[in-house]
Enzyme design. Structure first.
Site, PDB file in Angstrom:
ATOM      1  N   SER A   1      23.024 -57.799 -22.005  1.00 55.02           N
ATOM      2  CA  SER A   1      23.492 -58.996 -21.195  1.00 55.02           C
ATOM      3  C   SER A   1      22.897 -60.466 -22.151  1.00 55.02           C
ATOM      4  O   SER A   1      23.126 -60.488 -23.192  1.00 55.02           O
ATOM      5  CB  SER A   1      22.966 -59.142 -19.864  1.00 55.02           C
TER       6      SER A   1
ATOM      7  N   GLU B   1      25.467 -63.957 -35.965  1.00 51.54           N
ATOM      8  CA  GLU B   1      26.881 -64.684 -36.461  1.00 51.54           C
ATOM      9  C   GLU B   1      26.824 -65.806 -36.671  1.00 51.54           C
ATOM     10  O   GLU B   1      27.624 -66.550 -37.609  1.00 51.54           O
ATOM     11  CB  GLU B   1      27.769 -64.258 -35.454  1.00 51.54           C
TER      12      GLU B   1
ATOM     13  N   LYS C   1      26.991 -55.373 -22.431  1.00 51.47           N
ATOM     14  CA  LYS C   1      27.089 -55.679 -21.353  1.00 51.47           C
ATOM     15  C   LYS C   1      27.881 -57.196 -21.788  1.00 51.47           C
ATOM     16  O   LYS C   1      27.175 -58.192 -22.102  1.00 51.47           O
ATOM     17  CB  LYS C   1      26.059 -56.140 -20.406  1.00 51.47           C
TER      18      LYS C   1
END
Length: 507
Positions: free
Chosen positions: A335, A346, A360
């Site tokens: 999560s 990224e 998740k």
């Protein structure tokens, strides 16, 4: 037909009234008597019309300005609820004993959420909702593990760092079969939590099925207070710091900033951010923490609603740091910790080390209801800065590093005796633990022989314990503690992260 009847009755009434008028008023003329009767009929008809118009006026007034309940009565008349009302009325009228109205309503709401077939959407009664709020905003008493319903089973997502669950050896993906011999089959996550949690010092016994093992294991755990602290920092070699974030609670970002400031005063030059076994938590904390490590204006993550509308969340870089950074993840990172890992990977080119994360990729909203109960439901899915949905896939690390096999050994029950001539999976676990500590228990055959006994005696002598060659009580506890300490000292994932940072600092 109705008109004819009314006319007949009117005629009878008129005849009767005319006869009575002739009888009682000899001095009145026929013209005056007839006019009196007509006036009485006129007043009667006007009274009926007045009552009708008055009723209509009151209804209009109430609908426009009256109590909201009056409007609610109208709005409740929805065809999709006809079957629900019918079932409710049938049970109330015909069930063989009296029913609790609140229990029926709670059951209906819970049923709607269960019908979503979403392990992250759940209904919590008043007691369950209170526990849910405590787990986010304050300390609570229990074993300290994040759980979820998965494929019909209650499964460990991650034990909290330093918690009784971690110390007992619980691992991500462990399936909890029973709690104090009570089966969890078919239970919701919140129902399971109520059984697992309890007062500090009380004991709970879990039966665990671990993936890759044949036999279930029994894990006794003494409950404790699960602390508020969610950030732990230390300075390693060459001024490289390691900071562990155990969950994303209300004060986690504040704790992290304070920890980083203290480490910088000590000369921190690089940072290993440890998100292993972090089950996630509050979204706003993930945003604030990610902004510390991602350049201003860069995308942290995206949220996509059910209509395909996408909203981007970008870094504001308040109190940001330019320190060289490496992040460690594992299958217990879920999560909000995955949001952070994906954001730095990224949007800031930060390398990830460890194992694939949990996976998740959805966002939940918790809504309190009027009676203090709570409804938690999924509202959207979140995407990485590059638009990837990691749900049920996880995030792959740039450097895959596995923990040694002994890190996943089953818990040994201190109350259970392991001694000569016994053969079991527990004996096998003890053999591997002793070997990991540098001892030679002989053949790794799950059999407690003379060689194994001599090895246990040597371990007991080295740790100033009663040297009787039996694994039980203090000996078992000390064996597991030493294995844990050895893993921390020789953690290959941390070692790899430090190696990468050193390479960056030496450029």
């Amino acid at each position: 037909m109705v008109k004819v009847v009314k006319n007949v009755e009117d005629e009878k009434l008129e005849q009767k009234e005319t006869q009575e008028q002739h009888k009682d008023s000899e001095h009145e003329t026929p013209l005056k008597s007839a006019g009196y009767v007509k006036m009485k009929r006129f007043y009667f008809i006007m009274l009926i019309f007045f009552v009708i118009f008055l009723s209509a006026g009151i209804t209009t007034f109430v609908l426009a300005f009256g109590d909201e309940k009056a409007v609610d009565v109208v709005s409740v008349e929805r065809r999709e609820f006809d079957k629900l009302f019918s079932a409710y009325d049938t049970l109330k009228d015909n069930y063989y004993k009296d029913l609790d109205d609140d229990k029926l309503v709670n059951g209906a709401i819970n049923g709607m959420l269960e019908a979503l077939d979403d392990p992250y959407s759940d209904y919590m009664n008043v007691e369950e909702a209170e526990g849910f709020h405590n787990s986010i905003s304050s300390s609570f008493e229990g074993i300290g593990a994040e759980i979820q319903e998965k494929d019909g089973h209650i499964t460990i997502v991650s034990p909290i760092k330093g918690s009784p669950a971690e110390k007992a050896g619980l691992k991500p993906n462990d399936i909890i079969l029973t709690v104090d011999n009570k089966s969890l089959q078919g239970m919701s996550t919140t129902e399971a939590v109520l059984l697992i949690r309890g007062k500090k010092g009380s004991k709970v016994e879990l039966t665990i099925q671990r993936p890759g093992t044949d036999d279930p294991i029994t894990v006794p755990i003494v409950r404790d207070t699960i602390p508020l602290q969610t950030v732990y920092g230390e300075l390693l070699e060459d001024n490289i710091a390691k900071v562990s974030i155990t969950s994303f609670s209300e004060n986690t970002s504040k704790e992290l900033v304070e920890t980083l400031n203290n480490l910088q005063k000590q000369g921190m030059k690089g940072l290993v951010l440890d998100l292993r076994q972090n089950p996630g938590g509050l979204l706003d904390q993930a945003i604030q923490i990610s902004s510390l490590f991602v350049p201003e204006g860069k995308v942290l993550f995206k949220v996509e609603d059910r209509n395909g509308n996408v909203k981007e969340y970008k870094s504001n870089n308040d109190n940001g740091t330019d320190l060289p950074l490496v992040v460690i993840i594992d299958k217990g990172s879920a999560s909000a910790s995955e949001i952070l890992a994906a954001a730095v990977k990224e949007s800031a080119n930060v390398p990830l080390v460890g194992e694939k994360s949990f996976g998740k990729g959805t966002v939940q909203t918790a809504q309190d209801l009027q009676d203090g109960s709570n409804m938690k439901y999924t509202t959207a899915k979140w995407l990485t800065p590059k638009g990837n949905w990691i749900h049920q896939k996880g995030i792959e690390p740039d450097y895959k590093v596995q923990l040694p096999q002994y890190a996943n050994l089953p818990f040994l029950d201190p109350d259970k005796e392991l001694s000569m001539s016994m053969s079991s999976s527990e004996v096998s676990g003890a053999e591997q633990m002793l070997k990991a500590l540098g001892y030679d228990p002989g053949k790794m055959d799950s059999f407690f022989d003379e060689k194994m006994k001599d090895t246990v005696i040597q371990f007991q002598k080295d740790n100033k314990l009663e040297a009787n060659g039996v694994l039980k009580g203090d000996t078992t506890i000390k064996l597991m503690e030493n294995v844990r300490e050895t893993l921390i000292k020789n953690d290959p994932q941390v070692q790899k992260a430090v190696e990468i940072l050193k390479g960056q600092l030496n450029k």
